[in-house]
Design an enzyme around this catalytic site. Structure first.
Site, PDB file in Angstrom:
ATOM      1  CB  CYS A 254      -0.466  10.630   2.674  1.00  0.00           C
ATOM      2  SG  CYS A 254       0.016  11.462   1.114  1.00  0.00           S
ATOM      3  CG  LEU A 255       3.159  15.681   4.138  1.00  0.00           C
ATOM      4  CD1 LEU A 255       4.325  16.106   3.514  1.00  0.00           C
ATOM      5  CD2 LEU A 255       2.718  16.203   5.851  1.00  0.00           C
TER       6      LEU A 255
ATOM      7  CG  HIS B  81       3.859   6.900   1.349  1.00  0.00           C
ATOM      8  ND1 HIS B  81       2.802   6.552   2.178  1.00  0.00           N
ATOM      9  CD2 HIS B  81       3.551   7.994   0.589  1.00  0.00           C
ATOM     10  CE1 HIS B  81       2.016   7.588   2.087  1.00  0.00           C
ATOM     11  NE2 HIS B  81       2.524   8.399   1.244  1.00  0.00           N
ATOM     12  CD  GLU B  82       6.974  10.183  -0.023  1.00  0.00           C
ATOM     13  OE1 GLU B  82       6.501  10.764  -0.968  1.00  0.00           O
ATOM     14  OE2 GLU B  82       6.445  10.388   1.172  1.00  0.00           O
TER      15      GLU B  82
ATOM     16  N   GLY C 213       8.592  12.272   4.141  1.00  0.00           N
ATOM     17  CA  GLY C 213       8.777  12.107   2.707  1.00  0.00           C
ATOM     18  C   GLY C 213       7.912  12.996   1.802  1.00  0.00           C
TER      19      GLY C 213
ATOM     20  CG  HIS D 288       2.760  10.166  -3.309  1.00  0.00           C
ATOM     21  ND1 HIS D 288       1.420  10.574  -3.496  1.00  0.00           N
ATOM     22  CD2 HIS D 288       3.179  10.086  -2.135  1.00  0.00           C
ATOM     23  CE1 HIS D 288       0.996  10.606  -2.307  1.00  0.00           C
ATOM     24  NE2 HIS D 288       2.169  10.574  -1.399  1.00  0.00           N
TER      25      HIS D 288
ATOM     26  CD  GLN E 195       2.995  13.798  -1.028  1.00  0.00           C
ATOM     27  OE1 GLN E 195       4.185  13.297  -1.007  1.00  0.00           O
ATOM     28  NE2 GLN E 195       2.047  13.936  -0.246  1.00  0.00           N
TER      29      GLN E 195
HETATM   30 ZN    ZN Z   1       1.995  10.358   0.571  1.00  0.00          ZN
END
Ligand code: ZN
Length: 157
Positions: free
Chosen positions: A90-91, A132-133, A47, A136, A52
């Site tokens: 997480c990226l 999670h997304e 995701g 963000h 991000q």
């Molecule tokens: Zn993340």
């Protein structure tokens, strides 16, 4: 041609800001969607949220069964009473993992890439990715919610 964008990391203030709604489709948004899909595919993640890649708009891409779900202005409209805990990463926080309790099932209302209303119910991993997304987009990171950091605790200082 879509391009791979740089992923913003932990200390970048955009990750702590509330992203704004997308009022209508534009060439910029269409390009952004394709670039985010390309970036997510390259990253190997499941995701990606616009903050991000340094854009403060409410747009997420979620991998589901080899498809890329494109969700604009996503909102959780229903959530299960039941929760479960699982390990997340997480990226934007490479090297950090932790257990987070999330609703086991959520329904998300959003616009798709044609700006049509869609509603998707996700269970298990999909429900977890949605939460999670969408976090963000509200400046929330999984480490804020984690009840146990299993890896990379030192990277959070
Ligand atoms: Zn993340």
């Amino acid at each position: 041609m879509s391009k791979i964008l740089e992923i913003t990391k932990f200390k970048n203030p955009i990750l702590r800001q509330k992203a704004v709604d997308i009022k209508k489709l534009s060439t910029d948004i269409e390009v952004l969607i394709d670039d985010m899909i390309e970036t997510l595919n390259d990253s190997g993640g499941v995701g990606l949220a616009a903050p991000q890649i340094d854009k403060g708009v409410r747009l997420i891409i979620v991998k589901h069964k080899d498809k890329d779900l494109v969700l604009l202005n996503p909102e959780i409209t229903k959530k299960s009473w039941k929760k479960n805990s699982d390990e997340e990463g997480c990226l934007s926080l490479p090297g950090v993992n932790g257990f987070v309790r999330r609703h086991s099932k959520v329904t998300v209302k959003a616009k798709n890439r044609n700006f049509k209303d869609v509603e998707i119910t996700g269970r298990g991993l999909l429900a977890r990715i949605f939460q999670h997304e969408i976090d963000h987009l509200n400046g929330v990171l999984f480490v804020d919610r984690a009840h146990k950091i299993t890896e990379g605790k030192d990277l959070l200082d």
